[in-house]
Scaffold this active site. Structure first.
Site, mmCIF file in Angstrom:
data_model
loop_
_atom_site.group_PDB
_atom_site.id
_atom_site.type_symbol
_atom_site.label_atom_id
_atom_site.label_comp_id
_atom_site.label_asym_id
_atom_site.label_seq_id
_atom_site.Cartn_x
_atom_site.Cartn_y
_atom_site.Cartn_z
ATOM 1 N N ASN A 11 0.885 -1.153 0.000
ATOM 2 C CA ASN A 11 0.000 0.000 0.000
ATOM 3 C C ASN A 11 0.932 1.213 0.000
ATOM 4 O O ASN A 11 1.734 1.364 0.915
ATOM 5 C CB ASN A 11 -0.817 -0.102 1.303
ATOM 6 C CG ASN A 11 -1.576 1.139 1.643
ATOM 7 O OD1 ASN A 11 -1.770 2.017 0.808
ATOM 8 N ND2 ASN A 11 -2.008 1.229 2.894
ATOM 9 N N LYS A 13 0.095 4.213 0.332
ATOM 10 C CA LYS A 13 -0.483 5.269 1.181
ATOM 11 C C LYS A 13 -0.435 6.616 0.436
ATOM 12 O O LYS A 13 -0.625 6.657 -0.760
ATOM 13 C CB LYS A 13 0.233 5.323 2.533
ATOM 14 C CG LYS A 13 0.265 3.957 3.215
ATOM 15 C CD LYS A 13 0.662 4.001 4.658
ATOM 16 C CE LYS A 13 0.682 2.584 5.215
ATOM 17 N NZ LYS A 13 0.895 2.502 6.642
ATOM 18 N N HIS A 99 -8.681 0.000 5.799
ATOM 19 C CA HIS A 99 -7.331 0.153 6.351
ATOM 20 C C HIS A 99 -7.411 0.929 7.662
ATOM 21 O O HIS A 99 -8.247 1.823 7.819
ATOM 22 C CB HIS A 99 -6.413 0.878 5.350
ATOM 23 C CG HIS A 99 -4.993 0.897 5.815
ATOM 24 N ND1 HIS A 99 -4.510 1.881 6.644
ATOM 25 C CD2 HIS A 99 -3.970 0.031 5.607
ATOM 26 C CE1 HIS A 99 -3.233 1.616 6.912
ATOM 27 N NE2 HIS A 99 -2.890 0.495 6.291
ATOM 28 N N GLU A 101 -5.828 3.326 8.816
ATOM 29 C CA GLU A 101 -5.812 4.794 8.711
ATOM 30 C C GLU A 101 -7.171 5.324 8.284
ATOM 31 O O GLU A 101 -7.574 6.422 8.670
ATOM 32 C CB GLU A 101 -4.677 5.228 7.766
ATOM 33 C CG GLU A 101 -3.324 5.008 8.435
ATOM 34 C CD GLU A 101 -2.194 4.588 7.507
ATOM 35 O OE1 GLU A 101 -2.280 4.852 6.303
ATOM 36 O OE2 GLU A 101 -1.221 3.988 8.016
ATOM 37 N N GLU A 171 -3.850 -6.439 10.197
ATOM 38 C CA GLU A 171 -2.826 -5.444 10.512
ATOM 39 C C GLU A 171 -3.129 -4.854 11.882
ATOM 40 O O GLU A 171 -3.985 -3.962 12.004
ATOM 41 C CB GLU A 171 -2.835 -4.316 9.477
ATOM 42 C CG GLU A 171 -2.615 -4.805 8.059
ATOM 43 C CD GLU A 171 -2.206 -3.651 7.153
ATOM 44 O OE1 GLU A 171 -1.012 -3.551 6.869
ATOM 45 O OE2 GLU A 171 -3.064 -2.867 6.754
ATOM 46 N N GLY A 177 3.273 1.374 10.772
ATOM 47 C CA GLY A 177 3.877 2.689 10.563
ATOM 48 C C GLY A 177 5.114 2.962 11.398
ATOM 49 O O GLY A 177 5.580 2.106 12.152
ATOM 50 N N SER A 217 4.557 -3.285 10.030
ATOM 51 C CA SER A 217 6.004 -3.350 10.252
ATOM 52 C C SER A 217 6.636 -4.648 9.762
ATOM 53 O O SER A 217 7.568 -5.171 10.382
ATOM 54 C CB SER A 217 6.346 -3.119 11.735
ATOM 55 O OG SER A 217 6.076 -1.791 12.109
HETATM 56 P P1 13P Z 1 4.110 -0.551 7.506
HETATM 57 O O1 13P Z 1 4.649 -1.819 6.903
HETATM 58 O O2 13P Z 1 4.868 0.662 7.076
HETATM 59 O O3 13P Z 1 3.987 -0.675 9.015
HETATM 60 O O4 13P Z 1 2.632 -0.340 6.944
HETATM 61 C C1 13P Z 1 1.765 -1.418 6.874
HETATM 62 C C2 13P Z 1 0.513 -1.001 6.223
HETATM 63 O O5 13P Z 1 -0.207 -0.136 6.699
HETATM 64 C C3 13P Z 1 0.139 -1.641 4.955
HETATM 65 O O6 13P Z 1 -1.145 -1.285 4.610
#
Ligand code: 13P
Length: 265
Positions: A11, A13, A99, A101, A171, A177, A217
């Site tokens: 992703n 983002k 997601h 976020e 997740e 993040g 992560s």
């Molecule tokens: P990170 O791997 O940067 O923690 O992000 C994971 C994520 O949100 C994938 O959608």
């Protein structure tokens, strides 16, 4: 390669504009050209504005492209939203929904996400439903309840022909993040088992075949172990995937690790 199909996606983002996305995709496509999509499915979910150029830039159909969100309505007075018809017109195949976020910064609820999941499936897309508990929910000992609620509401009343068009990404919010703490392999394994049994409760035997991806992560030091866990069918990666050659190396190492597991089981 025998055994279960593996999934690796990223992703992007709100990173990478059009030019950067195109150059990333071209490099990733070249580096992974020998991977057979029958065994390894790759996907990239860029920004909306990059999608038209992203589609044109891919020469083969090995890497699928997705959108990071979608409205549950096809058209109407929904300023700022993107319709499934608009996404279908572009020719993308995956819609990422729920997601962390979207849920925690933009206030999306399970009910909203469920409407989107239904629309996404009815519109012919593959839906990638993201679920995960917050740190508070983990500390309160209600992670399992949260995940079950997210699955049971998110997948409520989905059309019966979802087979092969539904992916789940687990997740944990506290793992995502720059400030995230990766989940331990044991923790991820436990939660994947809970998710699998909940999916079988919801969908019967079809629940066994819904691919489950771990995200939060994921990095070169935990990806090989994570992919080895029985109910982990793939990895959904953020930061560690945003350089094409790093992502390629992570994928290859994980495939190698998974192949060893199949060899010994
Ligand atoms: P990170 O791997 O940067 O923690 O992000 C994971 C994520 O949100 C994938 O959608």
């Amino acid at each position: 390669m025998p055994g279960k199909k593996l999934y690796f996606g990223t992703n992007l983002k709100m990173y990478k504009g059009i030019r950067e996305t195109v150059s990333y995709l071209c490099e990733l496509e070249q580096l992974t050209a020998d991977m057979d999509p029958e065994n390894v499915q790759l996907f990239v979910i860029p920004s909306y504005t990059s999608l038209p150029d992203a589609i044109r830039s891919l020469r083969h159909k090995q890497i699928l492209l997705g959108a990071q969100n979608m409205c549950w309505e096809e058209q109407g007075q929904f300023t700022g939203e993107i319709s499934p018809l608009m996404l279908r017109e572009l020719g993308i195949s995956i819609i990422e929904l729920g997601h962390s976020e979207r849920r925690h910064i933009f206030g999306e609820t399970n009910v909203m996400i469920n409407r989107k999941v239904i629309t996404g499936l009815k519109s012919g897309f593959t839906v990638l439903l993201c679920i995960g508990e917050t740190e508070e929910e983990k500390n309160w000992g209600i992670s399992d309840e949260t995940l079950r609620i997210q699955l049971k509401t998110g997948l409520n009343n989905i059309p019966p022909d979802f087979n092969g068009r539904l992916l789940i990404a687990y997740e944990p919010v506290w793992a995502i993040g720059v400030n995230g703490q990766p989940a331990s392999v044991e923790y991820a394994r436990d939660k994947h088992e809970l998710i699998r049994s909940t999916l079988c409760e919801i969908a019967g035997s079809a629940g066994k075949d819904i691919p489950l991806l771990y995200g939060g992560s994921v990095n070169p030091s935990n990806s090989d172990e994570l992919i080895l866990q029985p109910e982990v069918d793939g990895l959904f990666v953020g930061r560690s995937a945003w350089n094409a050659s790093d992502f390629n190396a992570l994928i290859r190492s994980a495939i190698h690790s998974a192949a060893r597991k199949q060899h010994y089981t």
